[in-house]
Write an enzyme that holds these catalytic residues in place. Structure first.
Site, PDB file in Angstrom:
ATOM      1  N   CYS A   1      46.662 -43.335  50.574  1.00 42.17           N
ATOM      2  CA  CYS A   1      45.926 -43.826  49.413  1.00 42.17           C
ATOM      3  C   CYS A   1      44.472 -44.115  49.809  1.00 42.17           C
ATOM      4  O   CYS A   1      43.711 -43.198  50.051  1.00 42.17           O
ATOM      5  CB  CYS A   1      46.640 -45.047  48.823  1.00 42.17           C
ATOM      6  SG  CYS A   1      46.132 -45.411  47.124  1.00 42.17           S
TER       7      CYS A   1
ATOM      8  N   HIS B   1      52.604 -43.367  48.407  1.00 44.14           N
ATOM      9  CA  HIS B   1      52.913 -44.406  49.384  1.00 44.14           C
ATOM     10  C   HIS B   1      54.320 -44.241  49.955  1.00 44.14           C
ATOM     11  O   HIS B   1      55.267 -44.870  49.464  1.00 44.14           O
ATOM     12  CB  HIS B   1      52.799 -45.785  48.729  1.00 44.14           C
ATOM     13  CG  HIS B   1      51.408 -46.224  48.443  1.00 44.14           C
ATOM     14  ND1 HIS B   1      50.639 -46.909  49.362  1.00 44.14           N
ATOM     15  CD2 HIS B   1      50.633 -46.075  47.339  1.00 44.14           C
ATOM     16  CE1 HIS B   1      49.447 -47.169  48.828  1.00 44.14           C
ATOM     17  NE2 HIS B   1      49.422 -46.675  47.603  1.00 44.14           N
TER      18      HIS B   1
ATOM     19  N   GLU C   1      55.506 -45.528  52.571  1.00 48.80           N
ATOM     20  CA  GLU C   1      55.954 -46.793  53.158  1.00 48.80           C
ATOM     21  C   GLU C   1      56.670 -47.675  52.141  1.00 48.80           C
ATOM     22  O   GLU C   1      57.351 -48.644  52.517  1.00 48.80           O
ATOM     23  CB  GLU C   1      54.764 -47.549  53.783  1.00 48.80           C
ATOM     24  CG  GLU C   1      53.810 -48.211  52.809  1.00 48.80           C
ATOM     25  CD  GLU C   1      52.746 -47.295  52.236  1.00 48.80           C
ATOM     26  OE1 GLU C   1      51.765 -47.823  51.662  1.00 48.80           O
ATOM     27  OE2 GLU C   1      52.883 -46.055  52.341  1.00 48.80           O
TER      28      GLU C   1
END
Length: 226
Positions: free
Chosen positions: A86, A196, A198
């Site tokens: 990002c 994302h 994660e």
């Protein structure tokens, strides 16, 4: 294996990335502040998401000129693996470590939702745990994720296999050209992506499609170290 996470004023996904590295790799990452001028010995350097310096000028433009970025650039050119997610992707582009530009979303609004990603190039440590053409889930949260490159650059990154992920199944949230969601540098050791991974690594996230990205890179790093 040594993992370093670079923090900038306005980073807000650094804690998510710290948790992902701990849970997937079982290692404690080094935290590096943007005014530092040296990186610890690192096998993997991560630039996390957020709004570095409030996204003033352009998203990532100020952070790309932070003192630590000279060390990140040197590490990248020496072959160290670098992941930007990002805002981290925006910083890598602004720093010249990845080609193209990330512009305002085509609808001129912030988007925060789940998208689908197609794994395009899986001949890489970051993506080797996915099957070529596999479609996975992944969340996004950004205002300036509209990837653009001029015709010559676009032809080069498409022709040389530098596209890592595309938005699939009509879920492109920002108008990115060719539905590009993530790209590699020409050497393949730097990956920038807007979604994302994660935030989708365990059951508490309602899925683990993002986990394999970290497993691939970190397991190969362990093999390299051995």
């Amino acid at each position: 294996m040594q993992v370093s996470i670079v923090q900038f004023p306005g980073s807000n996904r650094d804690r998510d990335m710290i948790a992902a590295i701990r849970k997937v790799g079982g290692v404690e990452p080094n935290l590096v502040w943007h005014t530092d001028t040296e990186l610890p010995a690192s096998d993997l350097v991560i630039l996390p998401g957020g709004f570095s310096h409030g996204d003033y000028l352009r998203s990532g433009a100020i952070a790309a000129r932070a003192p630590i970025m000279d060390a990140v650039s040197k590490a990248a050119h020496a072959g160290t693996r670098v992941l930007g997610v990002c805002n981290g992707f925006q910083i890598l582009v602004e720093a010249g470590l990845l080609p193209g530009a990330l512009m305002r979303n085509s609808a001129l609004t912030f988007v925060c939702r789940e998208v689908q990603l197609e794994a395009v190039n899986t001949d890489n440590p970051f993506t080797e745990r996915y099957s070529k053409g596999e479609v996975i889930r992944c969340p996004v949260a950004h205002h300036d994720g509209n990837y653009f490159a001029d015709a010559d650059t676009l032809a080069r990154i498409e022709g040389e296999g530098q596209v890592a992920f595309r938005y699939a199944s009509g879920t492109n949230p920002n108008g990115s050209i060719n539905d590009i969601a993530g790209i590699f540098n020409d050497a393949g050791n730097v990956l920038g992506m807007m979604p994302h991974p994660e935030n989708l690594i365990e059951a508490a996230h309602s899925g683990s499609d993002g986990r394999r990205l970290f497993e691939g890179a970190m397991n190969l790093l362990q093999a390299d170290a051995a």
